[in-house]
Design a protein around this motif. Structure first.
Motif, mmCIF file in Angstrom:
data_model
loop_
_atom_site.group_PDB
_atom_site.id
_atom_site.type_symbol
_atom_site.label_atom_id
_atom_site.label_comp_id
_atom_site.label_asym_id
_atom_site.label_seq_id
_atom_site.Cartn_x
_atom_site.Cartn_y
_atom_site.Cartn_z
ATOM 1 N N LEU A 199 -2.196 2.119 3.864
ATOM 2 C CA LEU A 199 -0.765 1.984 4.152
ATOM 3 C C LEU A 199 0.045 3.168 3.622
ATOM 4 O O LEU A 199 1.025 3.579 4.231
ATOM 5 C CB LEU A 199 -0.223 0.686 3.531
ATOM 6 N N VAL A 220 -9.773 -7.050 2.712
ATOM 7 C CA VAL A 220 -11.196 -7.429 2.763
ATOM 8 C C VAL A 220 -11.403 -8.823 2.155
ATOM 9 O O VAL A 220 -12.530 -9.320 2.088
ATOM 10 C CB VAL A 220 -12.133 -6.386 2.085
ATOM 11 N N THR A 225 -0.264 1.767 -3.197
ATOM 12 C CA THR A 225 -1.079 1.596 -1.981
ATOM 13 C C THR A 225 -0.359 0.747 -0.922
ATOM 14 O O THR A 225 -0.980 0.253 0.006
ATOM 15 C CB THR A 225 -2.484 0.988 -2.288
ATOM 16 N N ALA A 261 -12.810 -9.597 10.793
ATOM 17 C CA ALA A 261 -14.220 -9.382 10.448
ATOM 18 C C ALA A 261 -14.393 -8.080 9.683
ATOM 19 O O ALA A 261 -13.911 -7.035 10.127
ATOM 20 C CB ALA A 261 -15.027 -9.316 11.726
ATOM 21 N N ASP A 291 -0.006 -7.282 -7.063
ATOM 22 C CA ASP A 291 -0.094 -7.461 -5.604
ATOM 23 C C ASP A 291 0.876 -8.542 -5.182
ATOM 24 O O ASP A 291 1.069 -9.539 -5.881
ATOM 25 C CB ASP A 291 -1.520 -7.831 -5.169
ATOM 26 N N ILE A 344 -17.336 -5.665 8.179
ATOM 27 C CA ILE A 344 -18.758 -5.340 8.065
ATOM 28 C C ILE A 344 -18.858 -3.998 7.361
ATOM 29 O O ILE A 344 -18.306 -2.999 7.831
ATOM 30 C CB ILE A 344 -19.420 -5.268 9.458
ATOM 31 N N TYR A 362 -5.943 4.743 9.667
ATOM 32 C CA TYR A 362 -6.952 3.699 9.726
ATOM 33 C C TYR A 362 -8.172 4.159 8.937
ATOM 34 O O TYR A 362 -8.749 5.202 9.229
ATOM 35 C CB TYR A 362 -7.384 3.366 11.170
ATOM 36 N N GLY A 410 -8.127 -8.207 -3.416
ATOM 37 C CA GLY A 410 -9.026 -7.824 -2.313
ATOM 38 C C GLY A 410 -8.319 -7.192 -1.125
ATOM 39 O O GLY A 410 -8.959 -6.574 -0.280
ATOM 40 N N VAL A 461 -12.184 4.350 2.503
ATOM 41 C CA VAL A 461 -11.128 4.126 1.510
ATOM 42 C C VAL A 461 -11.733 4.210 0.099
ATOM 43 O O VAL A 461 -11.095 4.723 -0.833
ATOM 44 C CB VAL A 461 -10.365 2.801 1.797
HETATM 45 P P1 FDA Z 1 -5.261 -3.068 1.673
HETATM 46 O O1 FDA Z 1 -4.262 -3.380 2.710
HETATM 47 O O2 FDA Z 1 -6.523 -3.830 1.672
HETATM 48 O O3 FDA Z 1 -4.591 -3.251 0.232
HETATM 49 C C1 FDA Z 1 -3.251 -2.950 -0.035
HETATM 50 C C2 FDA Z 1 -2.689 -4.044 -0.923
HETATM 51 O O4 FDA Z 1 -1.390 -3.668 -1.372
HETATM 52 C C3 FDA Z 1 -2.532 -5.375 -0.211
HETATM 53 O O5 FDA Z 1 -3.222 -6.396 -0.913
HETATM 54 C C4 FDA Z 1 -1.023 -5.614 -0.216
HETATM 55 O O6 FDA Z 1 -0.678 -6.985 -0.359
HETATM 56 C C5 FDA Z 1 -0.590 -4.807 -1.428
HETATM 57 N N1 FDA Z 1 0.813 -4.398 -1.355
HETATM 58 C C6 FDA Z 1 1.413 -3.711 -0.346
HETATM 59 N N2 FDA Z 1 2.715 -3.536 -0.613
HETATM 60 C C7 FDA Z 1 2.946 -4.110 -1.824
HETATM 61 C C8 FDA Z 1 4.101 -4.278 -2.633
HETATM 62 N N3 FDA Z 1 5.300 -3.813 -2.240
HETATM 63 N N4 FDA Z 1 3.988 -4.917 -3.819
HETATM 64 C C9 FDA Z 1 2.799 -5.420 -4.220
HETATM 65 N N5 FDA Z 1 1.665 -5.291 -3.475
HETATM 66 C C10 FDA Z 1 1.740 -4.658 -2.304
HETATM 67 N N6 FDA Z 1 -13.478 -1.628 7.586
HETATM 68 C C11 FDA Z 1 -14.842 -1.578 7.622
HETATM 69 O O7 FDA Z 1 -15.437 -0.735 6.956
HETATM 70 N N7 FDA Z 1 -15.548 -2.467 8.389
HETATM 71 C C12 FDA Z 1 -14.945 -3.424 9.138
HETATM 72 O O8 FDA Z 1 -15.633 -4.202 9.825
HETATM 73 C C13 FDA Z 1 -13.517 -3.490 9.103
HETATM 74 N N8 FDA Z 1 -12.867 -4.424 9.831
HETATM 75 C C14 FDA Z 1 -11.490 -4.419 9.881
HETATM 76 C C15 FDA Z 1 -10.847 -5.341 10.688
HETATM 77 C C16 FDA Z 1 -9.467 -5.331 10.773
HETATM 78 C C17 FDA Z 1 -8.769 -6.325 11.657
HETATM 79 C C18 FDA Z 1 -8.724 -4.357 10.060
HETATM 80 C C19 FDA Z 1 -7.228 -4.278 10.193
HETATM 81 C C20 FDA Z 1 -9.362 -3.464 9.210
HETATM 82 C C21 FDA Z 1 -10.761 -3.482 9.120
HETATM 83 N N9 FDA Z 1 -11.429 -2.616 8.270
HETATM 84 C C22 FDA Z 1 -12.811 -2.568 8.312
HETATM 85 C C23 FDA Z 1 -10.693 -1.694 7.374
HETATM 86 C C24 FDA Z 1 -10.452 -2.266 5.943
HETATM 87 O O9 FDA Z 1 -9.704 -3.453 6.035
HETATM 88 C C25 FDA Z 1 -9.722 -1.233 5.087
HETATM 89 O O10 FDA Z 1 -10.511 -0.073 4.965
HETATM 90 C C26 FDA Z 1 -9.360 -1.663 3.661
HETATM 91 O O11 FDA Z 1 -8.922 -2.975 3.591
HETATM 92 C C27 FDA Z 1 -8.287 -0.731 3.107
HETATM 93 O O12 FDA Z 1 -8.013 -1.005 1.739
HETATM 94 P P2 FDA Z 1 -6.639 -0.567 1.089
HETATM 95 O O13 FDA Z 1 -6.764 -0.814 -0.373
HETATM 96 O O14 FDA Z 1 -6.272 0.776 1.549
HETATM 97 O O15 FDA Z 1 -5.528 -1.511 1.751
#
Ligand code: FDA
Length: 366
Positions: free
Chosen positions: A342, A40, A230, A55, A31, A57, A347, A37, A353
């Motif tokens: 991503l 989250v 991812t 936030a 990462d 939840i 979303y 994480g 996810v």
């Molecule tokens: P996530 O973005 O978490 O992980 C991807 C990882 O890949 C990151 O750590 C990134 O650094 C890494 N990465 C990317 N490119 C890279 C590279 N080139 N080299 C190395 N590493 C790289 N859901 C819910 O159920 N309840 C809620 O209340 C909320 N609230 C919420 C608020 C806000 C503001 C947002 C934006 C989103 C939510 N969510 C949510 C959604 C939740 O955040 C989402 O479902 C998960 O974090 C998605 O997990 P992923 O593993 O897909 O992506």
């Protein structure tokens, strides 16, 4: 040589790593951030688990997913019941009998329904052409003006009249005194924070932090037979079909040394147009904290520029068309699996996810 290089230690990557390891496969998770994480991630500040990326939840209707996450954490009884602050007036969300009582003094569902009906009819909108008309045709003028307009305009950075109607298909309106935001059967916050939950998923898995896959794509790719990616799908393909757009957010977090309880609720939405932030989160209330201090985060929506944190995909026609081109390229890959918010430009809530990662594991390994 690993079986899988997993790019991203978020929920998708962590669930895939856990399941693949369980099936005897070797995984290396990398990462670019300095923590696991993904979004989250929670970090402890003054004994309070602070949600660094907004936030979070956990909620789901799916018992299998609920049982699945409960292997890695015990969840508390937190129920999301946000408050809206409109110029100092406080309302319960989602729109329910408590909201209608405060707005209009109505005490029965029939009176509330009548009030909304009158306002919808007075507006006389038969075919909504933009978000403003769509919202008014669904819930009437008062709710729209006080609880929807300003918040939505801040979130999208545009006037509601200039936003397409399709953004709001439905607005949850409840004619019961129920402030629970979600309709799902299961809901809560993992005791000890999300980071500890993801740590458990990654127990025994090799993890390397602070490394960007794209800084040495070849080196990382050569370490494993297959890649689970991812990160951003357009970046994977060098933006050859264009840049996918996002909305971004800025978080301003403050420790209040002399305040034990700042707003009495975890989530307060600021629904007027003038207050520049959309929400204030008081993290301790997610876990019924009793510390003498508190930590609050103001959430400011912002334009996204390449290099900023991408939060919300802009799923309009232009971006969908671009994404479809990347998706076609992805489908031709033999040794690269794309997953998570991503890489699929979608979303996803957390339970979705996790469900998507489990489905990928089944396709790939079972
Ligand atoms: P996530 O973005 O978490 O992980 C991807 C990882 O890949 C990151 O750590 C990134 O650094 C890494 N990465 C990317 N490119 C890279 C590279 N080139 N080299 C190395 N590493 C790289 N859901 C819910 O159920 N309840 C809620 O209340 C909320 N609230 C919420 C608020 C806000 C503001 C947002 C934006 C989103 C939510 N969510 C949510 C959604 C939740 O955040 C989402 O479902 C998960 O974090 C998605 O997990 P992923 O593993 O897909 O992506």
């Amino acid at each position: 040589m690993y079986d899988y290089l997993i790019v991203g230690a978020g929920l998708f990557g962590a669930v895939f790593a856990y399941e693949a390891s369980k099936r005897g496969k070797t995984c290396l998770v990398i990462d670019k951030r300095d923590h696991i994480g993904g979004n989250v991630y929670t970090e402890e500040v003054e004994g309070i688990n602070v949600h660094r990326y907004g936030a979070h939840i956990f909620h789901t209707n799916n018992k299998k997913i609920w049982d699945y996450v409960n292997q890695f954490a015990t969840f508390n009884r937190y129920t999301n019941a946000p408050i809206a602050n409109y110029k100092g007036e406080l309302y319960n969300l989602p729109f329910n009998m408590n909201t209608f009582y405060t707005l209009w003094g109505v005490t029965s569902p029939q009176e509330a329904q009548q009030k909304i009906k009158e306002q919808r009819e007075a507006a006389g909108i038969s075919k909504p052409t933009n978000l403003e008309e769509q919202a008014i045709s669904l819930v009437g003028t008062d709710i729209y003006q006080k609880l929807i307009k300003g918040y939505t305009e801040k979130q999208w950075g545009r006037a509601a009249k200039d936003l397409p109607a399709f953004i709001i298909k439905r607005l949850p309106v409840r004619f019961t005194f129920d402030n629970n935001y979600f309709n799902d059967r299961y809901q809560g916050i993992p005791i000890g924070g999300y980071t500890a939950m993801v740590e458990k998923m990654l127990e025994g898995v090799d993890v390397t932090l602070n490394v960007d896959f794209f800084e040495d794509k070849e080196k990382w790719s050569n370490l494993a037979n297959k890649i689970v990616f991812t990160g951003m799908i357009d970046q994977y393909y060098d933006y050859q079909h264009g840049v996918l757009a996002y909305r971004s957010l800025q978080f301003d977090t403050t420790v209040l040394d002399d305040v034990a309880n700042y707003q009495g609720n975890a989530v307060v939405n600021y629904t007027d147009r003038e207050t520049p932030y959309t929400r204030i989160i008081e993290h301790k209330h997610f876990e019924f904290g009793t510390q003498d201090k508190t930590v609050i985060t103001k959430e400011y929506p912002s334009e996204w520029h390449p290099g900023d944190e991408p939060y919300y995909p802009v799923n309009d026609k232009r971006n969908e068309a671009i994404y479809q081109k990347y998706k076609q390229l992805a489908e031709q890959e033999v040794n690269v699996i794309f997953g998570g918010r991503l890489a699929t430009y979608k979303y996803y809530d957390m339970h979705q996810v996790i469900g998507a990662a489990l489905a990928t594991v089944t396709r790939e390994l079972d």
